[in-house]
Design an enzyme around this catalytic site. Structure first.
Site, PDB file in Angstrom:
ATOM      1  N   LYS A   1       0.833  -1.207   0.000  1.00  0.00           N
ATOM      2  CA  LYS A   1       0.000   0.000   0.000  1.00  0.00           C
ATOM      3  C   LYS A   1       0.875   1.267   0.000  1.00  0.00           C
ATOM      4  O   LYS A   1       2.103   1.175   0.184  1.00  0.00           O
ATOM      5  CB  LYS A   1      -0.940  -0.067   1.201  1.00  0.00           C
ATOM      6  CG  LYS A   1      -1.892  -1.275   1.154  1.00  0.00           C
ATOM      7  CD  LYS A   1      -2.745  -1.348   2.411  1.00  0.00           C
ATOM      8  CE  LYS A   1      -3.685  -2.546   2.377  1.00  0.00           C
ATOM      9  NZ  LYS A   1      -4.506  -2.624   3.604  1.00  0.00           N
TER      10      LYS A   1
ATOM     11  N   TYR B   1     -12.493  -2.939  -2.594  1.00  0.00           N
ATOM     12  CA  TYR B   1     -12.947  -2.996  -1.197  1.00  0.00           C
ATOM     13  C   TYR B   1     -14.467  -2.915  -1.060  1.00  0.00           C
ATOM     14  O   TYR B   1     -14.958  -2.466  -0.020  1.00  0.00           O
ATOM     15  CB  TYR B   1     -12.291  -1.875  -0.391  1.00  0.00           C
ATOM     16  CG  TYR B   1     -10.859  -2.173  -0.003  1.00  0.00           C
ATOM     17  CD1 TYR B   1     -10.530  -3.308   0.759  1.00  0.00           C
ATOM     18  CD2 TYR B   1      -9.823  -1.315  -0.371  1.00  0.00           C
ATOM     19  CE1 TYR B   1      -9.217  -3.571   1.114  1.00  0.00           C
ATOM     20  CE2 TYR B   1      -8.503  -1.580  -0.013  1.00  0.00           C
ATOM     21  CZ  TYR B   1      -8.213  -2.709   0.736  1.00  0.00           C
ATOM     22  OH  TYR B   1      -6.913  -2.978   1.104  1.00  0.00           O
TER      23      TYR B   1
ATOM     24  N   ARG C   1      -0.953 -14.758   3.916  1.00  0.00           N
ATOM     25  CA  ARG C   1      -1.655 -14.135   5.048  1.00  0.00           C
ATOM     26  C   ARG C   1      -0.894 -14.350   6.359  1.00  0.00           C
ATOM     27  O   ARG C   1      -0.862 -13.480   7.230  1.00  0.00           O
ATOM     28  CB  ARG C   1      -3.098 -14.617   5.118  1.00  0.00           C
ATOM     29  CG  ARG C   1      -3.911 -14.029   3.952  1.00  0.00           C
ATOM     30  CD  ARG C   1      -5.355 -14.441   3.965  1.00  0.00           C
ATOM     31  NE  ARG C   1      -6.128 -13.770   4.998  1.00  0.00           N
ATOM     32  CZ  ARG C   1      -6.635 -12.550   4.884  1.00  0.00           C
ATOM     33  NH1 ARG C   1      -6.430 -11.837   3.807  1.00  0.00           N
ATOM     34  NH2 ARG C   1      -7.339 -12.025   5.865  1.00  0.00           N
TER      35      ARG C   1
ATOM     36  N   ARG D   1       3.395  -7.020   8.956  1.00  0.00           N
ATOM     37  CA  ARG D   1       2.698  -5.976   9.727  1.00  0.00           C
ATOM     38  C   ARG D   1       3.282  -5.836  11.127  1.00  0.00           C
ATOM     39  O   ARG D   1       3.360  -4.726  11.668  1.00  0.00           O
ATOM     40  CB  ARG D   1       1.206  -6.291   9.782  1.00  0.00           C
ATOM     41  CG  ARG D   1       0.514  -6.029   8.438  1.00  0.00           C
ATOM     42  CD  ARG D   1      -0.873  -6.599   8.426  1.00  0.00           C
ATOM     43  NE  ARG D   1      -1.623  -6.268   7.235  1.00  0.00           N
ATOM     44  CZ  ARG D   1      -2.623  -7.021   6.769  1.00  0.00           C
ATOM     45  NH1 ARG D   1      -2.984  -8.126   7.402  1.00  0.00           N
ATOM     46  NH2 ARG D   1      -3.276  -6.657   5.678  1.00  0.00           N
TER      47      ARG D   1
ATOM     48  N   ASN E   1      -1.931  -0.413   7.222  1.00  0.00           N
ATOM     49  CA  ASN E   1      -1.306  -1.682   7.646  1.00  0.00           C
ATOM     50  C   ASN E   1      -0.423  -2.283   6.563  1.00  0.00           C
ATOM     51  O   ASN E   1      -0.192  -3.468   6.515  1.00  0.00           O
ATOM     52  CB  ASN E   1      -2.369  -2.658   8.150  1.00  0.00           C
ATOM     53  CG  ASN E   1      -3.366  -3.013   7.071  1.00  0.00           C
ATOM     54  OD1 ASN E   1      -3.322  -2.476   5.974  1.00  0.00           O
ATOM     55  ND2 ASN E   1      -4.262  -3.926   7.380  1.00  0.00           N
TER      56      ASN E   1
ATOM     57  N   HIS F   1      -1.774  -5.846   1.639  1.00  0.00           N
ATOM     58  CA  HIS F   1      -3.066  -6.531   1.497  1.00  0.00           C
ATOM     59  C   HIS F   1      -2.794  -7.853   0.797  1.00  0.00           C
ATOM     60  O   HIS F   1      -1.923  -7.933  -0.062  1.00  0.00           O
ATOM     61  CB  HIS F   1      -4.041  -5.712   0.636  1.00  0.00           C
ATOM     62  CG  HIS F   1      -5.204  -6.533   0.145  1.00  0.00           C
ATOM     63  ND1 HIS F   1      -6.338  -6.711   0.894  1.00  0.00           N
ATOM     64  CD2 HIS F   1      -5.378  -7.272  -0.979  1.00  0.00           C
ATOM     65  CE1 HIS F   1      -7.169  -7.516   0.234  1.00  0.00           C
ATOM     66  NE2 HIS F   1      -6.604  -7.876  -0.904  1.00  0.00           N
TER      67      HIS F   1
ATOM     68  N   GLU G   1      -9.976 -10.110  -7.441  1.00  0.00           N
ATOM     69  CA  GLU G   1      -9.038  -8.998  -7.250  1.00  0.00           C
ATOM     70  C   GLU G   1      -8.003  -8.936  -8.389  1.00  0.00           C
ATOM     71  O   GLU G   1      -7.613  -7.845  -8.823  1.00  0.00           O
ATOM     72  CB  GLU G   1      -8.350  -9.142  -5.881  1.00  0.00           C
ATOM     73  CG  GLU G   1      -9.338  -8.960  -4.727  1.00  0.00           C
ATOM     74  CD  GLU G   1      -8.749  -9.311  -3.356  1.00  0.00           C
ATOM     75  OE1 GLU G   1      -7.563  -9.696  -3.280  1.00  0.00           O
ATOM     76  OE2 GLU G   1      -9.492  -9.181  -2.362  1.00  0.00           O
TER      77      GLU G   1
END
Ligand code: CMP
Length: 135
Positions: free
Chosen positions: A9, A49, A85, A102, A112, A115, A126
């Site tokens: 991000k 989102y 993840r 993170r 954060n 993604h 996505e």
């Protein structure tokens, strides 16, 4: 072989952490099969989102993602969705293990840093948003 859509991000790009973050995925043995730096439109981010559109933090989330460059990637590997993840850590960096991205690099639940897709269905949806040319 599974695919995941991963974003670094704007805070990650602004802080010049792109190389360090990518190397974490690569050192794990995952394959980056597409990668681009993009300043996303509001439309891309709102579509990405859409499941959060009624949440109170939605406007803040959209302005965060559209404020600068994002590094978008398709990452492939066995069980890649769960693996990425785990590498990223909990959504709230305060809850994220220190060995995760993170846990190491983020402080805020809204900013954060990364993604990743949460299911194979989300990944395909996505990927079509961020890499329509690969359809
Ligand atoms: P991500 O995993 O990309 O999925 C949804 C994003 O919304 C999340 O990371 C954060 O960037 C953001 N987010 C989630 N919860 C909150 C919250 N409570 N307040 C602000 N932003 C949030």
């Amino acid at each position: 072989m599974e695919r995941s859509l991963v974003l670094i991000k704007p805070d990650g790009v602004e802080r010049r952490l792109v190389g360090q973050i990518i190397s974490i995925y690569e050192r794990k043995g995952l394959n980056i099969t597409a990668l681009k730096l993009i300043k996303p439109t509001r439309e891309i981010v709102e579509t990405h989102y859409v499941e959060h559109k009624d949440k109170p933090f939605f406007p803040e989330l959209i302005s965060y993602l559209t404020r600068g460059m994002v590094c978008a990637m398709i990452i492939e590997g066995p069980n890649v969705i769960e693996t990425v993840r785990k590498i990223n850590g909990a959504t709230d960096p305060a809850q994220a293990e220190m060995g995760t991205i993170r846990g190491q690099y983020a402080l805020s639940k809204s900013e954060n840093i990364v993604h990743a897709s949460d299911s194979p269905e989300s990944a395909e949806r996505e990927i079509n948003i961020w890499f329509p040319e690969t359809e």
